[in-house]
Design a protein around this motif. Structure first.
Motif, mmCIF file in Angstrom:
data_model
loop_
_atom_site.group_PDB
_atom_site.id
_atom_site.type_symbol
_atom_site.label_atom_id
_atom_site.label_comp_id
_atom_site.label_asym_id
_atom_site.label_seq_id
_atom_site.Cartn_x
_atom_site.Cartn_y
_atom_site.Cartn_z
ATOM 1 N N GLU A 149 0.623 -1.331 -0.024
ATOM 2 C CA GLU A 149 0.046 0.067 -0.080
ATOM 3 C C GLU A 149 0.945 1.323 -0.055
ATOM 4 N N THR A 150 0.132 2.532 0.034
ATOM 5 C CA THR A 150 0.773 3.826 -0.112
ATOM 6 C C THR A 150 0.771 4.387 1.030
ATOM 7 N N VAL A 151 1.911 4.952 1.854
ATOM 8 C CA VAL A 151 1.884 5.893 2.798
ATOM 9 C C VAL A 151 2.498 7.108 2.528
ATOM 10 N N THR A 152 2.042 8.239 3.397
ATOM 11 C CA THR A 152 2.592 9.494 3.317
ATOM 12 C C THR A 152 3.202 10.082 4.601
ATOM 13 N N VAL B 48 17.189 9.269 0.117
ATOM 14 C CA VAL B 48 16.146 8.713 -0.381
ATOM 15 C C VAL B 48 15.828 9.699 -1.819
ATOM 16 N N ILE B 49 15.540 11.002 -1.406
ATOM 17 C CA ILE B 49 15.202 11.805 -2.401
ATOM 18 C C ILE B 49 15.365 13.145 -1.983
ATOM 19 N N ARG B 50 15.476 14.334 -3.214
ATOM 20 C CA ARG B 50 16.059 15.723 -2.734
ATOM 21 C C ARG B 50 15.282 16.425 -3.792
ATOM 22 N N GLN B 51 14.985 17.587 -3.234
ATOM 23 C CA GLN B 51 14.252 18.750 -4.051
ATOM 24 C C GLN B 51 14.831 20.034 -3.820
ATOM 25 N N GLU B 52 14.854 20.606 -5.155
ATOM 26 C CA GLU B 52 15.576 21.822 -5.015
ATOM 27 C C GLU B 52 14.377 22.916 -4.999
ATOM 28 N N ALA C 176 9.944 15.960 -7.109
ATOM 29 C CA ALA C 176 10.920 15.035 -7.443
ATOM 30 C C ALA C 176 10.316 13.697 -7.183
ATOM 31 N N THR C 177 11.041 12.582 -7.965
ATOM 32 C CA THR C 177 10.610 11.220 -7.901
ATOM 33 C C THR C 177 11.529 10.423 -7.828
ATOM 34 N N GLU C 178 11.619 9.346 -7.383
ATOM 35 C CA GLU C 178 12.696 8.257 -7.310
ATOM 36 C C GLU C 178 12.101 6.876 -7.361
ATOM 37 N N ASN C 179 11.659 6.271 -8.312
ATOM 38 C CA ASN C 179 11.121 5.034 -8.219
ATOM 39 C C ASN C 179 9.734 5.153 -7.770
ATOM 40 N N ARG C 180 9.545 4.250 -6.381
ATOM 41 C CA ARG C 180 8.538 4.312 -5.628
ATOM 42 C C ARG C 180 8.261 5.460 -4.772
ATOM 43 N N PHE C 181 9.439 6.245 -4.585
ATOM 44 C CA PHE C 181 9.355 7.548 -3.805
ATOM 45 C C PHE C 181 9.016 8.653 -4.539
ATOM 46 N N SER C 182 8.227 9.641 -4.170
ATOM 47 C CA SER C 182 7.923 10.784 -4.535
ATOM 48 C C SER C 182 7.597 11.631 -3.549
ATOM 49 N N VAL C 183 7.600 13.230 -3.789
ATOM 50 C CA VAL C 183 7.543 14.067 -2.957
ATOM 51 C C VAL C 183 6.295 15.171 -3.177
ATOM 52 N N ASN C 184 5.624 15.584 -2.452
ATOM 53 C CA ASN C 184 4.756 16.700 -2.656
ATOM 54 C C ASN C 184 5.221 17.920 -1.814
ATOM 55 N N PHE C 185 5.745 18.757 -2.840
ATOM 56 C CA PHE C 185 6.523 19.973 -2.352
ATOM 57 C C PHE C 185 5.554 21.206 -2.637
ATOM 58 N N GLN C 186 5.095 21.906 -1.445
ATOM 59 C CA GLN C 186 4.402 22.801 -1.531
ATOM 60 C C GLN C 186 5.059 23.970 -0.749
ATOM 61 N N LYS D 27 5.248 25.675 2.905
ATOM 62 C CA LYS D 27 6.492 25.298 3.442
ATOM 63 C C LYS D 27 6.050 23.781 4.070
ATOM 64 N N SER D 28 5.826 22.950 2.903
ATOM 65 C CA SER D 28 5.709 21.575 3.100
ATOM 66 C C SER D 28 6.251 20.590 2.345
ATOM 67 N N PHE D 29 6.605 19.696 2.712
ATOM 68 C CA PHE D 29 7.522 18.677 2.005
ATOM 69 C C PHE D 29 7.209 17.267 2.259
#
Lengths: 114, 117
Positions: free
Chosen positions: B17-20, B48-52, B59-69, B73-75
């Motif tokens: 399943e998916t988790v955030t 795991v992952i980095r965002q500019e 940013a996405t890395e295979n099964r990992f992704s981010v929601n950058f707002q 100021k949320s990541f």
């Protein structure tokens, strides 16, 4: 072995004793860092070094001393250990000064001060 | 000074399943980097992952992704198709995009993720 290594992996010492934690990296990275991680918390920067003979304080430097006579080594010394310095210590290195660069972490040293 | 807050000390997810995982930060700067690190029981810190911050695309890395707002100021980190090997403590970290302070990251207190088979 290639990479970044720390020694010892575990250390128990007594209050007031001097302790040195070793860090060695084989990549010739310019930047090296020392962090501490207290139980249940994130990492906090103790000291960092931009190159041999160049060091600077981080967030929590009190009670610690560092040196960097060679690029590959970055020892951390607790001059007179206190119980509050019981923690897990991580060394890290980075290729350049660019903030985007990944920091590579060592396996950590668990230090207990009795 | 910058602060990073991870409001979920513990999270659990069923395998597949998916988790955030949530992360918020406080800064007055407009240009910076954000990272998620994984720390398994071995204690090894793994990026795991980095965002500019200047990039709007998440940013996405295979099964990992981010929601950058950025405005909020949320990541947050989303792990899809969770695997048993994803079980670890996850740290969110902030780093200024100023070369003279390179590497001076601020870490959150972490979220322990449990994956149930």
């Amino acid at each position: 072995d290639a990479g970044i290594t720390q020694s010892p992996r575990y250390k128990i010492t007594e209050t007031g004793r001097q302790v040195t934690l070793m860090c060695h990296q084989t990549w010739s990275h310019s930047y090296m860092f020392w962090y501490r991680q207290d139980l249940g918390h994130g990492l906090r920067l103790i000291y960092y070094s931009a190159a041999a003979d160049i060091t600077d304080k981080g967030e929590v430097p009190d009670g610690y001393v560092v040196s960097r006579s060679k690029t590959e080594n970055f020892p951390l010394t607790l001059e007179s250990a206190t119980r509050s310095q019981t923690s897990v210590y991580f060394c890290a290195s980075s290729e350049s000064f660019h903030s985007y660069n990944e920091q590579f972490f060592g396996p950590g040293t668990r230090l207990t001060v009795l | 000074a910058q602060t990073v807050t991870q409001s979920q000390p513990e999270m659990s997810v069923q395998e597949a399943e998916t988790v955030t995982l949530s992360c918020t930060y406080d800064t007055s700067e407009s240009d910076y980097y954000l990272f998620w690190y994984k720390q398994p029981p071995s204690r090894q810190m793994i990026l795991v992952i980095r965002q500019e911050a200047y990039k709007q695309q998440n940013a996405t890395e295979n099964r990992f992704s981010v929601n950058f707002q950025k405005a909020a100021k949320s990541f947050s980190l989303k792990i899809s198709d969770s695997q048993l090997g994803d079980a670890a403590m996850y740290f969110c970290a902030y780093r200024r995009r100023v070369n003279t302070n390179a590497g001076k990251s601020t870490f959150g207190d972490g979220t322990t993720l449990t994956v149930k088979p």
